[in-house]
Write an enzyme that holds these catalytic residues in place. Structure first.
Site, PDB file in Angstrom:
ATOM      1  CG  ASN A   9      43.323  35.294  42.744  1.00  0.00           C
ATOM      2  OD1 ASN A   9      44.292  35.369  41.981  1.00  0.00           O
ATOM      3  ND2 ASN A   9      42.167  35.893  42.493  1.00  0.00           N
ATOM      4  CE  LYS A  11      42.335  39.179  44.077  1.00  0.00           C
ATOM      5  NZ  LYS A  11      41.315  40.091  44.515  1.00  0.00           N
ATOM      6  CG  HIS A  94      38.442  36.928  40.398  1.00  0.00           C
ATOM      7  ND1 HIS A  94      38.337  38.289  40.561  1.00  0.00           N
ATOM      8  CD2 HIS A  94      38.810  36.427  41.606  1.00  0.00           C
ATOM      9  CE1 HIS A  94      38.649  38.588  41.825  1.00  0.00           C
ATOM     10  NE2 HIS A  94      38.943  37.478  42.474  1.00  0.00           N
ATOM     11  CD  GLU A  96      40.183  41.308  41.259  1.00  0.00           C
ATOM     12  OE1 GLU A  96      41.146  40.648  40.843  1.00  0.00           O
ATOM     13  OE2 GLU A  96      40.005  41.558  42.470  1.00  0.00           O
ATOM     14  CD  GLU A 166      36.728  35.398  45.241  1.00  0.00           C
ATOM     15  OE1 GLU A 166      37.635  35.223  46.045  1.00  0.00           O
ATOM     16  OE2 GLU A 166      36.903  35.903  44.121  1.00  0.00           O
ATOM     17  N   GLY A 172      39.217  42.769  48.694  1.00  0.00           N
ATOM     18  CA  GLY A 172      40.267  43.779  48.839  1.00  0.00           C
ATOM     19  C   GLY A 172      39.837  44.999  49.625  1.00  0.00           C
ATOM     20  CB  SER A 211      38.353  41.032  53.332  1.00  0.00           C
ATOM     21  OG  SER A 211      38.472  42.095  52.398  1.00  0.00           O
ATOM     22  N   GLY A 233      44.794  39.068  49.172  1.00  0.00           N
ATOM     23  CA  GLY A 233      45.896  39.765  49.836  1.00  0.00           C
ATOM     24  C   GLY A 233      46.647  38.920  50.855  1.00  0.00           C
TER      25      GLY A 233
END
Ligand code: 13P
Length: 248
Positions: A9, A11, A94, A96, A166, A172, A211, A233
């Site tokens: 992902n 992002k 998600h 976010e 998640e 993150g 992570s 990430g």
């Protein structure tokens, strides 16, 4: 046995130049194997993914989809448009999106249905915040998120989704759920799916995200109900993403 899926992902990261180098690195380094691989790019870069990845074993997808089919919804992207650009997957729900755009369980369920109707596989995300975990509400929150989606689907539709657990506190932050903690939630999720259709539940891929890195992927992916990763990430660096794929 379920195939593993490792999905990146991205992002809101990337550029034409950065994506070109990342995708070239992935194509060059990917060993053909028995694991599914995908990247979920920002919408403006889906055409680039299509051009660069067509004919490769790497699938591509988007990070969100409109709940509407078409029409006067400025700024939104329809599921049919994702299909037009060859998307196999779309992330829905998600954390976010839930946190910054107020997406409810019901909206996430409707987006899941919309993606399925267009022929795009939704990667449905669920997860609890740290506060919810510490209050002992993980099963309640995560179970409620998945139940809303289950209510909207029949067994055949259920068989066409991917689920991703998640934990919000792991996204993150460098804090990963231990393999045991993640497995516990994954098993709970599969039990919820089984209540709908036990046979189908055994086939649904349930990914872990939060992570995930080369140095913790192997242990997480060894758990019986962890069928892959949704990687943030570490998906932006070809070497790290390839190492996670190698672990899967
Ligand atoms: P990180 O891997 O950066 O923690 O992000 C996880 C995530 O949100 C994937 O959707």
């Amino acid at each position: 046995m379920r195939r593993k899926l490792v999905a990146g992902n991205w992002k809101m990261n990337g550029s034409l130049a950065a994506n070109a180098s990342l995708l070239a690195g992935l194509k060059a380094g990917l060993q053909e194997g028995s694991c599914d691989v995908a990247v979920c790019a920002p919408a403006p870069y889906l055409a680039q993914c299509q051009a660069e990845l067509k004919g490769s074993s790497i699938a591509w997808g988007a990070q969100d989809v409109s709940v509407h089919e078409s029409g006067a919804y400025t700024g939104e992207v329809a599921a049919s448009m994702l299909l037009d650009f060859g998307c196999t997957y779309v992330i829905v729900g998600h954390s976010e999106r839930r946190a910054y755009h107020g997406e409810s369980n019901e909206l996430v369920a409707q987006k899941t249905v919309r993606a399925l109707a267009a022929g795009v596989t939704p990667i449905v995300c669920v997860g609890e915040t740290l506060q919810e975990r510490e209050a002992g509400q993980t099963d309640l929150v995560v179970g409620g998120q998945v139940d809303a989606v289950l209510e909207a689907l029949d067994a055949a539709q259920l068989g066409r989704i991917v689920l991703a657990y998640e934990p919000v506190w792991a996204i993150g932050t460098g804090k990963t759920a231990t393999p045991g903690m993640a497995q516990e939630v994954h098993a709970m999720l599969r039990a919820r799916l089984s209540a709908k259709d036990a046979g189908v539940a055994q086939k649904v891929q349930i990914l872990y995200g939060g992570s995930m890195k080369p140095d913790n992927a192997r242990e997480l992916l060894a758990m019986p109900d962890i069928d892959g990763g949704l990687v943030g990430g570490a998906a932006l660096k070809a070497a790290d993403f390839l190492a996670i794929i190698g672990a899967a």
